[in-house]
Scaffold this motif. Structure first.
Motif, PDB file in Angstrom:
ATOM      1  N   ARG A 176       0.848  -1.191   0.000  1.00 27.75           N
ATOM      2  CA  ARG A 176       0.000   0.000   0.000  1.00 27.75           C
ATOM      3  C   ARG A 176       0.885   1.244   0.000  1.00 27.75           C
ATOM      4  N   PRO A 177       0.366   2.344  -0.528  1.00 24.17           N
ATOM      5  CA  PRO A 177       1.137   3.595  -0.532  1.00 24.17           C
ATOM      6  C   PRO A 177       1.310   4.137   0.884  1.00 24.17           C
ATOM      7  N   TYR A 178       2.432   4.832   1.080  1.00 25.44           N
ATOM      8  CA  TYR A 178       2.832   5.281   2.418  1.00 25.44           C
ATOM      9  C   TYR A 178       3.135   6.769   2.391  1.00 25.44           C
ATOM     10  N   LEU A 179       2.409   7.517   3.213  1.00 25.46           N
ATOM     11  CA  LEU A 179       2.624   8.957   3.303  1.00 25.46           C
ATOM     12  C   LEU A 179       3.693   9.283   4.340  1.00 25.46           C
ATOM     13  N   GLY A 180       3.625   8.646   5.504  1.00 24.52           N
ATOM     14  CA  GLY A 180       4.657   8.835   6.517  1.00 24.52           C
ATOM     15  C   GLY A 180       4.351   9.900   7.544  1.00 24.52           C
ATOM     16  N   VAL A 181       3.130   9.901   8.065  1.00 26.36           N
ATOM     17  CA  VAL A 181       2.786  10.873   9.101  1.00 26.36           C
ATOM     18  C   VAL A 181       2.119  10.170  10.276  1.00 26.36           C
ATOM     19  N   TYR A 182       2.540  10.540  11.494  1.00 26.10           N
ATOM     20  CA  TYR A 182       1.815  10.174  12.704  1.00 26.10           C
ATOM     21  C   TYR A 182       0.820  11.301  12.939  1.00 26.10           C
ATOM     22  N   THR A 183      -0.448  10.939  13.131  1.00 28.84           N
ATOM     23  CA  THR A 183      -1.471  11.985  13.143  1.00 28.84           C
ATOM     24  C   THR A 183      -2.425  11.857  14.320  1.00 28.84           C
ATOM     25  N   MET A 184      -3.148  12.936  14.508  1.00 29.65           N
ATOM     26  CA  MET A 184      -4.251  12.974  15.473  1.00 29.65           C
ATOM     27  C   MET A 184      -5.378  13.757  14.821  1.00 29.65           C
ATOM     28  N   ARG A 222     -12.335  23.460  11.114  1.00 29.36           N
ATOM     29  CA  ARG A 222     -12.678  22.616  12.251  1.00 29.36           C
ATOM     30  C   ARG A 222     -12.348  21.135  12.004  1.00 29.36           C
ATOM     31  N   ASP A 223     -12.069  20.774  10.747  1.00 27.75           N
ATOM     32  CA  ASP A 223     -11.791  19.378  10.398  1.00 27.75           C
ATOM     33  C   ASP A 223     -10.425  19.254   9.758  1.00 27.75           C
ATOM     34  N   GLY A 224      -9.754  18.163  10.031  1.00 28.37           N
ATOM     35  CA  GLY A 224      -8.444  17.896   9.462  1.00 28.37           C
ATOM     36  C   GLY A 224      -7.682  16.935  10.353  1.00 28.37           C
ATOM     37  N   VAL A 225      -6.408  16.715  10.047  1.00 24.14           N
ATOM     38  CA  VAL A 225      -5.568  15.864  10.886  1.00 24.14           C
ATOM     39  C   VAL A 225      -4.290  16.622  11.238  1.00 24.14           C
ATOM     40  N   ILE A 226      -3.898  16.502  12.496  1.00 27.02           N
ATOM     41  CA  ILE A 226      -2.704  17.186  12.985  1.00 27.02           C
ATOM     42  C   ILE A 226      -1.500  16.266  12.799  1.00 27.02           C
ATOM     43  N   VAL A 227      -0.434  16.788  12.239  1.00 22.82           N
ATOM     44  CA  VAL A 227       0.802  16.030  12.094  1.00 22.82           C
ATOM     45  C   VAL A 227       1.562  16.089  13.407  1.00 22.82           C
ATOM     46  N   LEU A 228       1.748  14.930  14.034  1.00 27.89           N
ATOM     47  CA  LEU A 228       2.525  14.849  15.270  1.00 27.89           C
ATOM     48  C   LEU A 228       3.988  14.558  14.984  1.00 27.89           C
ATOM     49  N   GLU A 229       4.220  13.828  13.897  1.00 24.86           N
ATOM     50  CA  GLU A 229       5.584  13.572  13.462  1.00 24.86           C
ATOM     51  C   GLU A 229       5.553  13.177  11.997  1.00 24.86           C
ATOM     52  N   ALA A 230       6.534  13.620  11.241  1.00 25.26           N
ATOM     53  CA  ALA A 230       6.660  13.275   9.827  1.00 25.26           C
ATOM     54  C   ALA A 230       7.905  12.435   9.625  1.00 25.26           C
ATOM     55  N   VAL A 231       7.749  11.336   8.888  1.00 23.16           N
ATOM     56  CA  VAL A 231       8.876  10.462   8.560  1.00 23.16           C
ATOM     57  C   VAL A 231       8.779  10.103   7.079  1.00 23.16           C
ATOM     58  N   GLY A 232       9.845   9.537   6.552  1.00 20.94           N
ATOM     59  CA  GLY A 232       9.818   9.061   5.180  1.00 20.94           C
ATOM     60  C   GLY A 232       9.452  10.141   4.180  1.00 20.94           C
ATOM     61  N   PRO A 233       8.512   9.833   3.258  1.00 23.26           N
ATOM     62  CA  PRO A 233       8.137  10.799   2.209  1.00 23.26           C
ATOM     63  C   PRO A 233       7.633  12.126   2.766  1.00 23.26           C
ATOM     64  N   ALA A 234       6.866  12.085   3.850  1.00 20.00           N
ATOM     65  CA  ALA A 234       6.329  13.325   4.424  1.00 20.00           C
ATOM     66  C   ALA A 234       7.439  14.225   4.954  1.00 20.00           C
ATOM     67  N   LYS A 235       8.404  13.634   5.624  1.00 18.95           N
ATOM     68  CA  LYS A 235       9.529  14.420   6.149  1.00 18.95           C
ATOM     69  C   LYS A 235      10.357  15.003   5.018  1.00 18.95           C
ATOM     70  N   SER A 293     -11.012  15.000   6.720  1.00 20.13           N
ATOM     71  CA  SER A 293     -11.437  15.446   8.047  1.00 20.13           C
ATOM     72  C   SER A 293     -10.950  14.548   9.172  1.00 20.13           C
ATOM     73  N   SER A 294     -10.386  13.378   8.832  1.00 19.34           N
ATOM     74  CA  SER A 294      -9.957  12.448   9.873  1.00 19.34           C
ATOM     75  C   SER A 294      -8.856  11.541   9.342  1.00 19.34           C
ATOM     76  N   THR A 295      -8.186  10.857  10.262  1.00 24.21           N
ATOM     77  CA  THR A 295      -7.159   9.896   9.878  1.00 24.21           C
ATOM     78  C   THR A 295      -7.771   8.776   9.041  1.00 24.21           C
ATOM     79  N   MET A 296      -9.014   8.385   9.360  1.00 25.02           N
ATOM     80  CA  MET A 296      -9.687   7.349   8.593  1.00 25.02           C
ATOM     81  C   MET A 296      -9.857   7.777   7.136  1.00 25.02           C
ATOM     82  N   GLU A 297     -10.259   9.018   6.924  1.00 20.02           N
ATOM     83  CA  GLU A 297     -10.439   9.501   5.551  1.00 20.02           C
ATOM     84  C   GLU A 297      -9.097   9.613   4.831  1.00 20.02           C
ATOM     85  N   LEU A 298      -8.056  10.020   5.552  1.00 17.91           N
ATOM     86  CA  LEU A 298      -6.724  10.094   4.963  1.00 17.91           C
ATOM     87  C   LEU A 298      -6.282   8.723   4.469  1.00 17.91           C
ATOM     88  N   ARG A 299      -6.466   7.733   5.315  1.00 21.22           N
ATOM     89  CA  ARG A 299      -6.048   6.374   4.962  1.00 21.22           C
ATOM     90  C   ARG A 299      -6.880   5.812   3.808  1.00 21.22           C
TER      91      ARG A 299
END
Length: 453
Positions: A319-327, A379-392, A411-417
């Motif tokens: 699967r494709p990998y973005l590389g972000v830890y999110t909230m 009011r909707d989105g995902v916060i990047v807590l850490e970026a690794v790999g391609p995102a970094k 609007s959420s990590t689920m939608e991002l994935r």
């Protein structure tokens, strides 16, 4: 009490009913012509009506295709089968067709009293390390090739296993090895020696299922191997939110078949079959709550088989990998609303999600308090807590708030994935729209492939 009422479901007519009909019925006969050769007006009228009716039927038959260029009306074969088949006999035949291909799965793990886990086997080996039965599940043999038989089951059935065994329908126990598994779809493929295995289940098309259709679940509920339960399809497509990391945060959605056939602990991984004896789903879960009965779920075959094929070929699902830890931003607002002291502004490691997956152990580093600067309408989105790999590499950083991927609102990590897995492939370019310190920005990056843990 039997499941079916024979008198109600049978398509046969009893002899008693036929004899009664013959006694009470009236025969319509044209009789013989009078000796003088003349016909009454009534007889002439009846004969004329009969000839007209036959002619009308013949003309209609030609127009709908009994012979000629008319279009033929098609009959739904499934409906025809249900109308002409004996439901009792069909269930028996369907079960007999698949049961020899259904196996029980035993998940063995290191003895808890020794304080060792499955990973310790790599260091110490099997010798001197006791194993115990940790859980039971089910599986179905779907392929034989080059002396090996392959089994579909659930990922959670073999999760954390130090050793896996498959128990055949005749009671024989065989060592099994994991070919591949996928936690997101909860599917796994196992491999055993194919000697003596003659029956392989036929995979059906779950697209053809209809609400109300009879289905059967076969498996090993509560350790009772070779058990069958029967019910109907309650809904052909049901979306169930799941928490992959089991932390109560829903980070994925599973599309399943809802059934009312009994599904109990140990049924997981077993086949859901139709009355033609074809596997249309893999039994996966049930709603276990007080007062809830007859709500079970199965992974449709149309979704399961592409995953199975990938596991057979690669041992995993790429699967494709973005590389972000999110909230999720929504979760952040909820925390802010309920915050009672400054301590609640931090996050524990288990709150981190990597492209929607649990971040794991982490390095124990404490995050600085999240202080977002956002326009009031965001009011909707995902916060990047850490970026690794391609995102970094692309420049994403802590406290960035992702709001769009390729102009698709997120609007959420689920939608991002879901967007990544459904719309993108490894190596694809992706446009990330984000807010940093209140300013809207856009970054471009190339999606990679996540390395094995």
């Amino acid at each position: 009490m039997s499941l079916f009422d024979d008198d109600f479901y049978s398509t046969r007519v009893s002899r008693k009913a036929v004899r009664s009909s013959e006694r009470e019925g009236k025969s319509f006969s044209f009789g013989k012509p009078r000796r003088d050769g003349s016909w009454s007006n009534v007889r002439i009228a009846l004969t004329s009506s009969l000839v007209s009716a036959v002619a009308a039927v013949t003309v209609f038959g030609l127009s709908v295709g009994f012979g000629g260029g008319g279009s033929v009306q098609k009959v739904n074969p499934a409906v025809a089968t249900v109308q002409t088949g004996d439901p009792l006999e069909r269930t028996i035949q369907a079960a007999e067709k698949v049961r020899p291909a259904v196996v029980s799965i035993i998940n063995e793990q290191a003895l808890s009293s020794m304080g060792a886990g499955a990973d310790d086997l790599d260091e110490y080996g099997d010798e001197g390390m006791g194993l115990e039965e940790a859980s039971l599940g089910s599986g179905v043999i779907f392929q034989k090739e080059k002396g090996k038989a392959y089994i579909i089951t659930n990922n959670h059935v073999v999760e954390d296993a130090a050793a896996v065994k498959a128990v055949l329908s005749n009671g024989e126990i065989r060592e099994a090895s994991v070919v591949g598994k996928d936690s997101i779809t909860d599917l796994a493929v196992l491999e055993i020696d194919s000697k003596g295995i003659d029956v392989v289940a036929e995979i059906g098309d779950s697209n053809g299922l209809r609400a109300g259709q009879w289905v059967m679940a076969i498996g090993n509920p509560l350790g009772l191997s070779d058990s069958l339960t029967m019910g109907i399809v309650s809904k052909t497509h049901r979306i169930i939110p799941v928490s992959l990391s089991q932390d109560g945060v829903f980070d994925w959605e599973q599309e399943v078949i809802q059934i009312d056939a009994s599904i109990n602990q140990g049924n997981s991984g077993g086949p859901l079959i139709d009355l033609n004896g074809k596997v249309v789903g893999i039994n996966s879960m049930k709603v276990a709550d007080f007062g809830v009965e007859g709500v079970g779920f199965a992974i449709p075959s149309k979704y399961a088989m592409p995953i199975v094929e990938s596991l057979m070929e690669f041992g995993k699902v790429t699967r494709p990998y973005l590389g972000v830890y999110t909230m999720d931003l929504e979760q952040y607002w909820a925390q802010q609303a309920n915050q009672t002291d400054a301590e609640n502004s931090g996050l524990d490691d288990e709150d981190w999600l990597e492209d929607g997956e649990a971040a794991g152990d982490g390095d124990g580093t404490e995050l600085p308090p999240i202080e977002l600067k956002l326009p009031k309408d965001v009011r909707d989105g995902v916060i990047v807590l850490e970026a690794v790999g391609p995102a970094k590499d692309a420049g994403l950083a802590f406290n960035d708030v992702i709001v769009k991927l390729d102009k698709q609102p997120i609007s959420s990590t689920m939608e991002l994935r879901k967007y990544l897995y459904a719309k993108k492939k490894i190596g694809d370019k992706i446009e990330v729209t984000l807010y940093r310190d209140g300013e809207k920005q856009t970054l471009q990056l190339e999606l990679g492939e996540k390395a094995e843990e």
